[in-house]
Enzyme design. Structure first.
Site, mmCIF file in Angstrom:
data_model
loop_
_atom_site.group_PDB
_atom_site.id
_atom_site.type_symbol
_atom_site.label_atom_id
_atom_site.label_comp_id
_atom_site.label_asym_id
_atom_site.label_seq_id
_atom_site.Cartn_x
_atom_site.Cartn_y
_atom_site.Cartn_z
ATOM 1 N N SER A 8 0.860 -1.189 0.000
ATOM 2 C CA SER A 8 0.000 0.000 0.000
ATOM 3 C C SER A 8 0.893 1.235 0.000
ATOM 4 O O SER A 8 1.638 1.471 0.961
ATOM 5 C CB SER A 8 -0.888 0.004 1.248
ATOM 6 O OG SER A 8 -1.381 1.321 1.424
ATOM 7 N N HIS B 2 -1.054 -1.276 -4.462
ATOM 8 C CA HIS B 2 -2.328 -0.982 -3.794
ATOM 9 C C HIS B 2 -2.410 0.522 -3.553
ATOM 10 O O HIS B 2 -1.526 1.128 -2.945
ATOM 11 C CB HIS B 2 -2.414 -1.759 -2.480
ATOM 12 C CG HIS B 2 -3.728 -1.634 -1.777
ATOM 13 N ND1 HIS B 2 -4.853 -2.338 -2.166
ATOM 14 C CD2 HIS B 2 -4.119 -0.886 -0.716
ATOM 15 C CE1 HIS B 2 -5.858 -2.032 -1.365
ATOM 16 N NE2 HIS B 2 -5.441 -1.138 -0.479
ATOM 17 N N ASP C 167 -4.652 3.567 -2.117
ATOM 18 C CA ASP C 167 -5.728 3.888 -1.169
ATOM 19 C C ASP C 167 -6.276 5.289 -1.392
ATOM 20 O O ASP C 167 -5.569 6.274 -1.215
ATOM 21 C CB ASP C 167 -5.205 3.775 0.265
ATOM 22 C CG ASP C 167 -5.028 2.332 0.702
ATOM 23 O OD1 ASP C 167 -5.996 1.557 0.578
ATOM 24 O OD2 ASP C 167 -3.920 1.979 1.148
ATOM 25 N N MET D 98 -8.900 8.026 -0.099
ATOM 26 C CA MET D 98 -9.720 8.412 1.064
ATOM 27 C C MET D 98 -10.203 9.842 0.889
ATOM 28 O O MET D 98 -9.461 10.694 0.398
ATOM 29 C CB MET D 98 -8.882 8.311 2.340
ATOM 30 C CG MET D 98 -8.272 6.932 2.556
ATOM 31 S SD MET D 98 -7.374 6.875 4.113
ATOM 32 C CE MET D 98 -6.642 5.234 4.000
ATOM 33 N N HIS E 29 -8.277 1.092 -4.216
ATOM 34 C CA HIS E 29 -9.196 0.834 -3.104
ATOM 35 C C HIS E 29 -9.895 2.142 -2.776
ATOM 36 O O HIS E 29 -9.303 3.033 -2.168
ATOM 37 C CB HIS E 29 -8.371 0.286 -1.922
ATOM 38 C CG HIS E 29 -9.150 0.112 -0.659
ATOM 39 N ND1 HIS E 29 -8.531 -0.133 0.555
ATOM 40 C CD2 HIS E 29 -10.487 0.141 -0.412
ATOM 41 C CE1 HIS E 29 -9.465 -0.239 1.499
ATOM 42 N NE2 HIS E 29 -10.647 -0.071 0.947
ATOM 43 N N MET F 189 -12.178 4.455 -0.814
ATOM 44 C CA MET F 189 -12.857 4.705 0.472
ATOM 45 C C MET F 189 -13.477 6.092 0.328
ATOM 46 O O MET F 189 -13.024 7.063 0.940
ATOM 47 C CB MET F 189 -11.843 4.640 1.617
ATOM 48 C CG MET F 189 -11.347 3.210 1.882
ATOM 49 S SD MET F 189 -9.788 3.142 2.792
ATOM 50 C CE MET F 189 -8.622 3.252 1.424
ATOM 51 N N MET G 86 -11.324 -6.334 5.010
ATOM 52 C CA MET G 86 -10.586 -5.380 5.837
ATOM 53 C C MET G 86 -10.282 -6.029 7.185
ATOM 54 O O MET G 86 -11.183 -6.525 7.870
ATOM 55 C CB MET G 86 -11.400 -4.099 6.069
ATOM 56 C CG MET G 86 -11.595 -3.214 4.855
ATOM 57 S SD MET G 86 -10.094 -2.701 3.994
ATOM 58 C CE MET G 86 -9.253 -1.760 5.269
ATOM 59 N N ASP H 113 -6.492 -6.650 3.891
ATOM 60 C CA ASP H 113 -5.906 -5.311 3.994
ATOM 61 C C ASP H 113 -5.963 -4.815 5.436
ATOM 62 O O ASP H 113 -7.049 -4.664 5.995
ATOM 63 C CB ASP H 113 -6.697 -4.362 3.075
ATOM 64 C CG ASP H 113 -6.100 -2.964 2.980
ATOM 65 O OD1 ASP H 113 -5.056 -2.693 3.598
ATOM 66 O OD2 ASP H 113 -6.714 -2.141 2.255
ATOM 67 N N GLY H 114 -4.773 -4.570 6.007
ATOM 68 C CA GLY H 114 -4.694 -3.963 7.323
ATOM 69 C C GLY H 114 -3.924 -4.807 8.321
ATOM 70 O O GLY H 114 -4.321 -5.924 8.642
ATOM 71 N N GLY H 115 -2.789 -4.291 8.769
ATOM 72 C CA GLY H 115 -2.020 -4.963 9.818
ATOM 73 C C GLY H 115 -1.326 -6.236 9.384
ATOM 74 O O GLY H 115 -0.954 -7.057 10.230
HETATM 75 C C1 DX5 Z 1 -6.413 1.335 5.430
HETATM 76 C C2 DX5 Z 1 -5.890 1.063 4.040
HETATM 77 C C3 DX5 Z 1 -4.755 0.123 4.005
HETATM 78 C C4 DX5 Z 1 -3.527 0.584 4.731
HETATM 79 C C5 DX5 Z 1 -2.831 -0.626 5.256
HETATM 80 O O1 DX5 Z 1 -7.622 2.013 5.339
HETATM 81 O O2 DX5 Z 1 -6.908 0.532 3.221
HETATM 82 O O3 DX5 Z 1 -4.440 -0.248 2.665
HETATM 83 O O4 DX5 Z 1 -2.628 1.304 3.945
HETATM 84 O O5 DX5 Z 1 -1.754 -0.216 6.021
HETATM 85 P P1 DX5 Z 1 -1.016 -1.222 7.008
HETATM 86 O O6 DX5 Z 1 -0.464 -2.350 6.209
HETATM 87 O O7 DX5 Z 1 0.041 -0.361 7.623
HETATM 88 O O8 DX5 Z 1 -2.037 -1.697 8.010
HETATM 89 ZN ZN ZN Z 2 -6.374 -0.341 1.220
#
Ligand code: DX5
Ligand code: ZN
Length: 233
Positions: A8, A33, A35, A37, A75, A77, A146, A188-190
């Site tokens: 990402s 990826h 993102d 927002m 992605h 959002m 997510m 996606d996430g962590g």
């Molecule tokens: C969060 C994003 C993710 C984010 C993940 O809303 O959609 O793609 O960048 O970041 P990490 O891998 O640090 O959790």
């Molecule tokens: Zn994402």
């Protein structure tokens, strides 16, 4: 099983974005990826179609100018969704995914993405029901689970996502067995090298990782550690 690592770029250095994209692809990444927002659907504001268009020429295999194009996985959002879809298609997006809560007409939005020439994905938040998949499986190229609440990089993996991935993997496998199209299962996430194996065992095939990769000094060593874990899954 084909596994894909999708860094990402939310966690990249935005002042050197093209170089960061080339470097992470040179380090062995498979997908970029991206993102998006809007400070409305999620409480943060990032990058849009103009940045996607600027990044597109850098998204080549191995980070090489003569490499094959690598998919840009957008992605969204944002709310509303439909207005911005054609802009991302024109900007060179390959995959566009969105959150069903952000669209008034999920089936229509999926159709719009495909008519724009992109692959279409649905993104399910930690508390979002899998019921959204019931009537649209034949219109999906990707399902994104997510494992954090969307809006920020660097959050902790929510363990319940593993059960959700298992349930979606079963749905995708049943769909394929009945003659349905291929559907990627993305998380996606962590995601880090110390949990990626368990996540793969739960059924994911495409792994978004932001802070784990861009927060490290050596992107290649993180990606190869992730690949070693995936090989053992
Ligand atoms: C969060 C994003 C993710 C984010 C993940 O809303 O959609 O793609 O960048 O970041 P990490 O891998 O640090 O959790
Ligand atoms: Zn994402």
């Amino acid at each position: 099983m084909t596994y894909r690592i999708a860094p990402s770029i939310l966690s990249a250095d935005f002042a050197r974005l093209g170089e960061e994209v080339r470097n992470v692809l040179a380090a062995g990444a498979d997908v970029v990826h991206f993102d998006v927002m809007d400070n409305h659907y999620v409480p943060n504001l990032t990058i849009g179609p103009m940045v996607c268009e600027a990044v597109r020429p850098h998204a080549r295999a191995g980070g090489a100018a003569d490499g094959n194009p690598v998919p840009i996985d957008v992605h969204l959002m944002v709310r509303p969704v439909d207005r911005i879809v054609p802009d991302f298609a024109r900007a060179g997006a390959d995959i566009i995914s969105f959150h069903p809560e952000a669209s008034d007409h999920v089936d229509r939005t999926l159709g719009l993405i495909r008519e724009s020439g992109c692959k279409a994905g649905l993104v399910l938040n930690p508390a979002t029901s899998l019921d959204y998949l019931d009537h649209v499986m034949d219109k999906l190229d990707l399902i994104l689970i997510m494992s954090v609440n969307p809006g920020f990089g660097g959050q902790k993996f929510i363990a319940h996502a593993l059960a959700k991935l298992k349930a979606v993997r079963a749905r995708i496998d049943a769909h394929r067995a009945a003659g349905g199209q291929e559907i990627w299962l993305e998380v996606d996430g962590g995601v880090k090298s110390d949990n990626i194996r368990a996540i793969a065992q739960a059924g994911a095939d495409t792994f978004v990782a932001g802070s784990a990769i861009f927060g490290a000094a050596d992107y290649a060593s993180v990606i190869s550690a992730m690949r070693a874990e995936l090989a053992a899954a």
